[in-house]
Write a protein that holds these residues in place. Structure first.
Motif, PDB file in Angstrom:
ATOM      1  N   PRO A  12       1.171  -1.053  -0.288  1.00 35.41           N
ATOM      2  CA  PRO A  12       0.108  -0.232   0.031  1.00 35.41           C
ATOM      3  C   PRO A  12       0.635   1.342   0.482  1.00 35.41           C
ATOM      4  CG  PRO A  12      -0.838  -1.390   1.352  1.00 35.41           C
ATOM      5  CD  PRO A  12       0.771  -2.147   1.396  1.00 35.41           C
ATOM      6  N   VAL A  41      -2.764   2.693  -8.324  1.00 35.39           N
ATOM      7  CA  VAL A  41      -2.959   1.440  -7.854  1.00 35.39           C
ATOM      8  C   VAL A  41      -3.162   1.482  -6.405  1.00 35.39           C
ATOM      9  CG1 VAL A  41      -3.151  -0.843  -8.324  1.00 35.39           C
ATOM     10  CG2 VAL A  41      -2.517   0.500 -10.984  1.00 35.39           C
ATOM     11  N   ARG A  42      -1.773   1.534  -6.525  1.00 32.64           N
ATOM     12  CA  ARG A  42      -1.330   1.370  -4.553  1.00 32.64           C
ATOM     13  C   ARG A  42      -2.395   2.104  -3.639  1.00 32.64           C
ATOM     14  NH1 ARG A  42       4.905   1.554  -4.548  1.00 32.64           N
ATOM     15  NH2 ARG A  42       4.408   1.832  -2.183  1.00 32.64           N
ATOM     16  N   TRP A  43      -2.065   2.997  -3.668  1.00 30.43           N
ATOM     17  CA  TRP A  43      -2.862   4.100  -3.471  1.00 30.43           C
ATOM     18  C   TRP A  43      -4.508   4.006  -2.672  1.00 30.43           C
ATOM     19  CZ3 TRP A  43      -2.910  10.069  -4.400  1.00 30.43           C
ATOM     20  CH2 TRP A  43      -3.513  10.592  -3.525  1.00 30.43           C
ATOM     21  N   CYS A  45      -6.433   0.954  -4.474  1.00 27.59           N
ATOM     22  CA  CYS A  45      -7.245  -0.102  -4.995  1.00 27.59           C
ATOM     23  C   CYS A  45      -7.968  -0.766  -3.775  1.00 27.59           C
ATOM     24  CB  CYS A  45      -5.908  -0.868  -5.408  1.00 27.59           C
ATOM     25  SG  CYS A  45      -7.306  -2.537  -5.767  1.00 27.59           S
ATOM     26  N   GLY A  46      -7.509  -0.688  -2.253  1.00 30.34           N
ATOM     27  CA  GLY A  46      -8.264  -1.148  -1.434  1.00 30.34           C
ATOM     28  C   GLY A  46      -9.476  -0.115  -0.729  1.00 30.34           C
ATOM     29  N   ARG A  47      -9.744   1.161  -1.545  1.00 26.93           N
ATOM     30  CA  ARG A  47     -10.665   1.220  -1.044  1.00 26.93           C
ATOM     31  C   ARG A  47     -11.440   0.608  -2.095  1.00 26.93           C
ATOM     32  NH1 ARG A  47     -11.048   7.023  -1.190  1.00 26.93           N
ATOM     33  NH2 ARG A  47     -12.402   7.412   0.244  1.00 26.93           N
ATOM     34  N   TYR A  49     -11.420  -2.042  -4.677  1.00 22.41           N
ATOM     35  CA  TYR A  49     -11.971  -3.099  -4.391  1.00 22.41           C
ATOM     36  C   TYR A  49     -13.078  -3.664  -2.694  1.00 22.41           C
ATOM     37  CZ  TYR A  49     -10.704  -7.988  -3.449  1.00 22.41           C
ATOM     38  OH  TYR A  49     -11.109  -9.625  -2.820  1.00 22.41           O
ATOM     39  N   THR A  66     -12.794  -4.036 -10.119  1.00 16.80           N
ATOM     40  CA  THR A  66     -11.246  -2.991 -10.174  1.00 16.80           C
ATOM     41  C   THR A  66     -11.148  -3.141 -11.166  1.00 16.80           C
ATOM     42  OG1 THR A  66     -11.944  -3.780  -7.648  1.00 16.80           O
ATOM     43  CG2 THR A  66     -10.089  -2.669  -8.056  1.00 16.80           C
ATOM     44  N   PHE A  70     -10.110   0.463 -12.516  1.00 17.84           N
ATOM     45  CA  PHE A  70      -8.722   1.656 -13.050  1.00 17.84           C
ATOM     46  C   PHE A  70      -8.764   1.318 -15.019  1.00 17.84           C
ATOM     47  CE2 PHE A  70      -7.622   0.548  -8.522  1.00 17.84           C
ATOM     48  CZ  PHE A  70      -6.765   1.787  -8.265  1.00 17.84           C
TER      49      PHE A  70
ATOM     50  N   VAL B  62      -9.103   2.999   4.398  1.00 17.24           N
ATOM     51  CA  VAL B  62      -8.778   1.875   4.043  1.00 17.24           C
ATOM     52  C   VAL B  62      -8.010   1.757   3.303  1.00 17.24           C
ATOM     53  CG1 VAL B  62     -10.231  -0.003   2.345  1.00 17.24           C
ATOM     54  CG2 VAL B  62     -11.462   1.616   4.296  1.00 17.24           C
ATOM     55  N   GLY B  63      -6.957   0.425   3.365  1.00 18.64           N
ATOM     56  CA  GLY B  63      -5.660   0.909   2.267  1.00 18.64           C
ATOM     57  C   GLY B  63      -5.876  -0.864   1.714  1.00 18.64           C
ATOM     58  N   CYS B  64      -4.134  -0.756   1.523  1.00 24.43           N
ATOM     59  CA  CYS B  64      -4.546  -2.337  -0.056  1.00 24.43           C
ATOM     60  C   CYS B  64      -4.457  -3.712   0.749  1.00 24.43           C
ATOM     61  CB  CYS B  64      -3.523  -2.021  -0.666  1.00 24.43           C
ATOM     62  SG  CYS B  64      -4.066  -0.893  -2.410  1.00 24.43           S
ATOM     63  N   VAL B  67      -5.906  -6.100   0.111  1.00 25.19           N
ATOM     64  CA  VAL B  67      -6.340  -6.680  -1.574  1.00 25.19           C
ATOM     65  C   VAL B  67      -5.253  -7.764  -2.027  1.00 25.19           C
ATOM     66  CG1 VAL B  67      -5.984  -5.589  -3.626  1.00 25.19           C
ATOM     67  CG2 VAL B  67      -7.056  -3.821  -1.787  1.00 25.19           C
TER      68      VAL B  67
END
Lengths: 214, 87
Positions: A12, A41-43, A45-47, A49, A66, A70, B62-64, B67
């Protein structure tokens, strides 16, 4: 700014200065810098997803949505004008991608807007008066179920009506901003928004009035 | 007095607070006498609220972490494959 090789790591990314990071990443992506896209993506992606999972409730489907989001974002990033935060723009794209996938996986049919508008008799009285909606419980399981009904209802709207709901009621742009984003007149935004909300109300009515469990 | 049809056509402006005092008075006179329209307005408001709630943005935090790493690499790889050639 040139991004370092370490930005390729699959961990992340949490920037110290999000505003500066957003500007740098956007500039990097626009000049074709792979590392800038990786950071994006790393910033985010979590939200993204998490949102896709909330709508689709299936890991594999959420991953596909997701990825699609992107791809759409990358293709549209030249048109991102900074009117909203980048995260908000990505959120809208993700919700849209997930809803379209939901429509496909649940085989939801697009509704006719005309069929979902209130009906009136010659004297202007409603012909389709049903029971009032029940009070919504705060229970988490019921809230999740209710959200699922809302997602399915939005997924059934024709594209031009779903777009207006996304921009006005979800992204919370004002009427003029929405009109500019869609390239239509403000009056058309107001009309479409009202008709889309009436359609959603009609689609949710059986569930919210407690007449059906869907 | 306005009809139910006019009341519902007017609903969006009413909720947005974008109405003249005279129009508001007509609207509220109708509502005072029409329980189905009062219920309808509540359900319309609830529709907007539920839509916002169901599609709200998650917390910034919310982070990665949750994922799958394969997803991040798949996104990055698919972008490379999809990249349009420079004009």
């Amino acid at each position: 700014m040139a991004f370092s090789v370490s930005s390729m790591e699959m961990v992340p990314y949490i920037p110290d200065d999000p505003v500066a990071a957003e500007a740098e990443i956007l500039a990097g992506i626009r000049r074709g810098d792979d590392a800038a896209f990786n950071l994006l993506v790393r910033w985010h992606c979590g939200r993204m997803y998490a949102v896709a999972k909330r709508i689709l409730r299936d890991d594999a489907e959420a991953q596909d949505a997701t990825q699609e989001a992107f791809t759409m974002a990358y293709k549209a990033i030249a048109r991102f004008d900074g009117r909203s935060k980048l995260s908000t723009w990505l959120h809208r794209i993700t919700v849209n991608a997930a809803l379209m996938r939901l429509r496909k996986t649940k085989r939801l049919r697009e509704v006719s807007i005309e069929d979902t508008q209130p009906k009136f008799d010659d004297t202007g009285h409603r012909r389709d008066v049903g029971p009032a909606w029940k009070q919504t419980a705060q229970d988490e399981a019921l809230a999740t179920e209710r959200a699922g009904k809302v997602h399915e209802a939005i997924a059934q709207l024709p594209d031009s009506y779903r777009e207006v709901i996304m921009l006005r009621d979800i992204q919370q742009l004002d009427t003029d901003q929405t009109a500019e984003a869609l390239g239509i007149k403000s009056g058309a935004v107001k009309t479409r928004l009202h008709r889309a909300r009436l359609a959603l109300r009609e689609l949710l009515d059986p569930y919210m009035a407690g007449e059906a469990t869907w | 007095m306005i009809t139910c049809k006019e009341c519902i056509e007017f609903l969006d402006d009413y909720i947005a607070g974008d109405v003249s005092p005279a129009a508001l008075e007509n609207f509220e006179k109708h509502l005072a006498l029409c329980p189905p329209c009062r219920d309808f307005i509540e359900s319309y408001r609830k529709t907007i609220e539920e839509t916002r709630c169901a599609c709200s943005e998650p917390d910034e935090q919310v982070g990665c972490d949750d994922v799958p790493p394969t997803l991040i690499s798949a996104i990055i790889e698919s972008r490379k494959l999809d990249r349009e050639p420079d004009a």
